[in-house]
Design a protein around this motif. Structure first.
Motif, PDB file in Angstrom:
ATOM      1  N   ASP A 185     -41.891  45.107 -98.237  1.00 51.13           N
ATOM      2  CA  ASP A 185     -40.555  44.518 -98.038  1.00 51.13           C
ATOM      3  C   ASP A 185     -40.587  43.560 -96.859  1.00 51.13           C
ATOM      4  O   ASP A 185     -41.048  43.927 -95.765  1.00 51.13           O
ATOM      5  N   PRO A 186     -40.103  42.331 -97.032  1.00 51.89           N
ATOM      6  CA  PRO A 186     -40.044  41.401 -95.899  1.00 51.89           C
ATOM      7  C   PRO A 186     -38.943  41.799 -94.917  1.00 51.89           C
ATOM      8  O   PRO A 186     -37.913  42.366 -95.319  1.00 51.89           O
ATOM      9  N   ILE A 187     -39.175  41.521 -93.639  1.00 50.07           N
ATOM     10  CA  ILE A 187     -38.177  41.822 -92.601  1.00 50.07           C
ATOM     11  C   ILE A 187     -37.885  40.553 -91.813  1.00 50.07           C
ATOM     12  O   ILE A 187     -38.796  39.872 -91.332  1.00 50.07           O
ATOM     13  N   LEU A 188     -36.604  40.238 -91.699  1.00 53.19           N
ATOM     14  CA  LEU A 188     -36.155  39.114 -90.871  1.00 53.19           C
ATOM     15  C   LEU A 188     -35.595  39.672 -89.566  1.00 53.19           C
ATOM     16  O   LEU A 188     -34.683  40.502 -89.583  1.00 53.19           O
ATOM     17  N   SER A 261     -42.125  42.210 -87.788  1.00 54.09           N
ATOM     18  CA  SER A 261     -41.257  41.388 -88.637  1.00 54.09           C
ATOM     19  C   SER A 261     -42.052  40.305 -89.361  1.00 54.09           C
ATOM     20  O   SER A 261     -43.089  39.840 -88.881  1.00 54.09           O
ATOM     21  N   THR A 262     -41.530  39.892 -90.496  1.00 51.08           N
ATOM     22  CA  THR A 262     -42.174  38.842 -91.287  1.00 51.08           C
ATOM     23  C   THR A 262     -41.878  37.470 -90.693  1.00 51.08           C
ATOM     24  O   THR A 262     -42.777  36.626 -90.555  1.00 51.08           O
ATOM     25  N   VAL A 263     -40.613  37.248 -90.342  1.00 48.99           N
ATOM     26  CA  VAL A 263     -40.149  35.991 -89.753  1.00 48.99           C
ATOM     27  C   VAL A 263     -39.045  36.322 -88.765  1.00 48.99           C
ATOM     28  O   VAL A 263     -38.322  37.310 -88.938  1.00 48.99           O
ATOM     29  N   ALA A 264     -38.896  35.498 -87.731  1.00 48.73           N
ATOM     30  CA  ALA A 264     -37.798  35.652 -86.776  1.00 48.73           C
ATOM     31  C   ALA A 264     -36.896  34.424 -86.819  1.00 48.73           C
ATOM     32  O   ALA A 264     -37.372  33.302 -87.002  1.00 48.73           O
ATOM     33  N   LEU A 265     -35.599  34.657 -86.644  1.00 48.89           N
ATOM     34  CA  LEU A 265     -34.621  33.588 -86.469  1.00 48.89           C
ATOM     35  C   LEU A 265     -34.053  33.774 -85.069  1.00 48.89           C
ATOM     36  O   LEU A 265     -33.367  34.760 -84.797  1.00 48.89           O
ATOM     37  N   ALA A 266     -34.393  32.845 -84.157  1.00 49.91           N
ATOM     38  CA  ALA A 266     -34.136  33.082 -82.735  1.00 49.91           C
ATOM     39  C   ALA A 266     -33.327  31.974 -82.085  1.00 49.91           C
ATOM     40  O   ALA A 266     -33.512  30.788 -82.392  1.00 49.91           O
ATOM     41  N   CYS A 267     -32.463  32.383 -81.180  1.00 49.56           N
ATOM     42  CA  CYS A 267     -31.795  31.435 -80.292  1.00 49.56           C
ATOM     43  C   CYS A 267     -32.844  30.810 -79.379  1.00 49.56           C
ATOM     44  O   CYS A 267     -33.732  31.498 -78.868  1.00 49.56           O
ATOM     45  N   SER A 268     -32.763  29.517 -79.165  1.00 52.38           N
ATOM     46  CA  SER A 268     -33.713  28.832 -78.291  1.00 52.38           C
ATOM     47  C   SER A 268     -33.635  29.407 -76.877  1.00 52.38           C
ATOM     48  O   SER A 268     -32.552  29.626 -76.343  1.00 52.38           O
ATOM     49  N   GLY A 269     -34.793  29.651 -76.291  1.00 54.81           N
ATOM     50  CA  GLY A 269     -34.840  30.202 -74.940  1.00 54.81           C
ATOM     51  C   GLY A 269     -36.155  30.904 -74.677  1.00 54.81           C
ATOM     52  O   GLY A 269     -37.120  30.767 -75.439  1.00 54.81           O
ATOM     53  N   THR A 270     -36.194  31.683 -73.604  1.00 56.61           N
ATOM     54  CA  THR A 270     -37.405  32.386 -73.201  1.00 56.61           C
ATOM     55  C   THR A 270     -37.958  33.275 -74.303  1.00 56.61           C
ATOM     56  O   THR A 270     -39.176  33.449 -74.432  1.00 56.61           O
ATOM     57  N   LEU A 339     -40.496  32.946 -95.372  1.00 54.85           N
ATOM     58  CA  LEU A 339     -40.512  34.248 -96.030  1.00 54.85           C
ATOM     59  C   LEU A 339     -41.341  34.211 -97.317  1.00 54.85           C
ATOM     60  O   LEU A 339     -42.022  35.186 -97.650  1.00 54.85           O
ATOM     61  N   ASP A 340     -41.291  33.086 -97.999  1.00 60.42           N
ATOM     62  CA  ASP A 340     -41.924  32.980 -99.321  1.00 60.42           C
ATOM     63  C   ASP A 340     -43.351  32.443 -99.293  1.00 60.42           C
ATOM     64  O   ASP A 340     -43.993  32.349-100.342  1.00 60.42           O
TER      65      ASP A 340
END
Length: 384
Positions: A185-188, A261-270, A339-340
Motif C-alpha cells: 500500500d502506498p503512503i503519502l 512513506s512512499t511520497v511526501a507533500l511538504a510545506c517549504s522549509g527546513t 506515487l505511480d
C-alpha cells in the motif's frame, strides 16, 4: 538569554541549552523566549511564540505592532534578568528588532546570532545590518561565512543540525504497521508547516489533493505530521478532510514516517532537508496570503528556487508548487506522478542525495555542541 520565535528555532535553542548545561553545570540559568522544547529544558517564555510565526510583507505589516510590542517585552525581560550573553535564533525580522533593543540597552552585552538570514538568496544588505548589530554569527551553512565576514562579522560554522541527524536507526516498517497498511500500500506523508499562517493556507489545498488522490487510489494511506507549535490548528483543519489522516506525533515517529512513506507533500522549509535525508521523494508547496505579497517577494529573491535542495543544485529536482500552482488538482497531479512511478521516485531520491552531499558531511557531531563551545568562548573573551 536565548530567543527563538519559530519551531525550528525552538529545536535549536533546546539543543543549545542541553549542550551548555553539560559544560557549565546546573548553575547556568536560562531566560528568554521559546517554544515547548525550550520550555521542557527549563525556559519560562513570557508569551506563545506561535503568534510570531509570520511570513510575507503584507502579513508582516499587519503584525508589525505585535512584533514591536513583543520585542519591547523581550528587551524588558533582559533588563530585569541581566544576562551575560544573548543568543538570537533564526527568525530574522523579530530577532533583529530584539538585538537592536538589547544593543541600545546594554552595549556591553554579548550578542550572538544563531542562523543568519539567507543573504545569498535575497537582500544581501542584511549582512551589513547584522554585522552592525551583533558580535558573532553561528552559521549552520558553511557557504554563509564569506557573505558575513566580508561585512565584518565573525562567523563560526557549527554545522547543519539536520545533516547531523542519524536516521540509520529509523524503522521504515513502523508506519505501515501503525496504520494497518499492507506491504504494497502506498503512503503519502503530509507536512503542512509549523506556522499558523502556513497551516491555514495549505491544509485546504493539501486536503483537496488527498481526496483526489484517494479517489483514484483506494489503497492509498495518508499520514499527517503535527508540529508542536500548531498541533491544535492542524488537527482542527484536518476535520474538514474527506477522511481523517493518521496523525504523527514526536520526533522518533516523524523520522520513522519519513523513512516509511512512499511520497511526501511538504510545506517549504527546513523540513524538506529532513525528508531528503530520510530518503523520501517529495513535492514542496507554499502559499502566501496574497498574490501581491508573492509578487513582491519573488521580485526580491535572487534565486529562481525556494527549496534549498534546488538552490544547491541550481535546478528543479524537487517540484515547487507555489501560490497559484498550490491547488488541490495541481498538487494531486504532481504527487500522483511520483506515487505511480517507482523509477521517478528513485531518480528523485538520487538527485536529493547528490544535493545533500553538496550541503556538507552527514552524521557529524551535533551542531549544538559546537555552538555551545562557541558561546562559552565568546563569554570568556576568546575566539571560537
Amino acid at each position: 538569554m536565548l530567543v527563538a520565535a519559530e519551531a525550528s528555532g525552538d529545536t535549536l535553542g533546546a539543543g543549545l541549552m542541553r549542550a551548555l548545561r553539560r559544560r557549565m553545570g546546573e548553575g547556568v540559568r536560562f531566560v528568554g523566549v521559546g517554544g515547548p522544547k525550550m520550555t521542557a529544558e527549563g525556559l519560562a517564555s513570557p508569551f506563545d511564540i506561535a503568534e510570531l510565526s509570520i511570513f510575507g510583507w503584507v502579513e508582516g505589516l499587519k503584525a508589525y505592532g505585535k512584533v514591536v510590542a513583543r520585542a519591547d517585552e523581550t528587551a524588558a525581560l533582559a533588563a530585569r534578568e541581566k544576562p551575560d550573553a544573548a543568543v538570537l535564533i533564526d527568525s530574522w525580522g523579530f530577532t533583529l528588532r530584539v538585538a537592536q533593543r538589547l544593543r541600545k540597552q546594554d552595549p556591553a552585552l554579548k550578542l550572538i546570532k544563531y542562523v543568519g538570514p539567507q543573504v545569498w538568496a535575497s537582500r544581501p544588505g542584511r549582512a551589513k545590518t547584522l554585522a552592525k548589530t551583533v558580535d558573532h554569527l553561528l552559521s549552520i551553512l558553511a557557504f554563509d561565512a564569506p557573505w558575513f565576514e566580508k561585512a565584518g562579522l565573525p562567523v563560526t560554522a557549527v554545522g547543519n543540525p539536520v545533516l547531523a541527524k542519524d536516521v540509520s536507526g529509523a524503522d521504515p516498517h513502523w508506519l505501515h504497521a501503525a496504520m494497518g497498511a499492507g506491504p504494497d500500500d502506498p503512503i503519502l506523508l503530509v507536512l503542512p508547516g509549523s506556522r499558523r499562517s502556513e497551516v491555514s493556507r495549505l491544509m485546504g489545498p493539501f486536503g483537496e489533493a488527498v481526496a483526489l488522490l484517494k479517489k483514484d487510489r483506494p489503497s492509498l494511506k495518508v499520514a499527517l505530521v503535527l508540529a508542536g507549535t500548531v498541533d491544535a490548528e492542524v488537527r482542527e483543519a484536518a476535520r474538514g478532510w474527506s477522511e481523517p489522516p493518521y496523525m504523527i506525533e514526536g520526533e522518533a515517529a516523524r523520522t520513522d514516517a519519513m523513512r516509511g512513506s512512499t511520497v511526501a507533500l511538504a510545506c517549504s522549509g527546513t523540513v524538506t532537508t529532513e525528508v531528503a535525508l530520510a530518503g523520501c521523494p517529495m513535492v514542496v508547496a507554499y502559499r502566501l496570503g496574497t498574490d501581491l505579497t508573492f509578487a513582491i517577494i519573488k521580485a526580491m529573491i535572487d534565486t529562481p528556487y525556494v527549496c534549498l535542495l534546488n538552490i544547491v543544485e541550481q535546478r528543479i529536482i524537487v517540484p515547487e508548487m507555489l501560490q497559484t500552482d498550490c491547488t488541490g488538482p495541481k498538487l494531486a497531479k504532481v504527487v500522483a506522478n511520483r506515487l505511480d512511478s517507482p523509477e521517478l521516485r528513485a531518480k528523485q531520491v538520487a538527485d536529493q542525495n547528490a544535493a545533500l552531499d553538496k550541503m556538507g558531511p552527514r552524521g557529524g557531531p551535533d551542531p549544538s555542541e559546537r555552538a555551545a563551545d562557541a558561546v562559552i568562548a565568546i563569554l570568556e573573551g576568546r575566539k571560537p
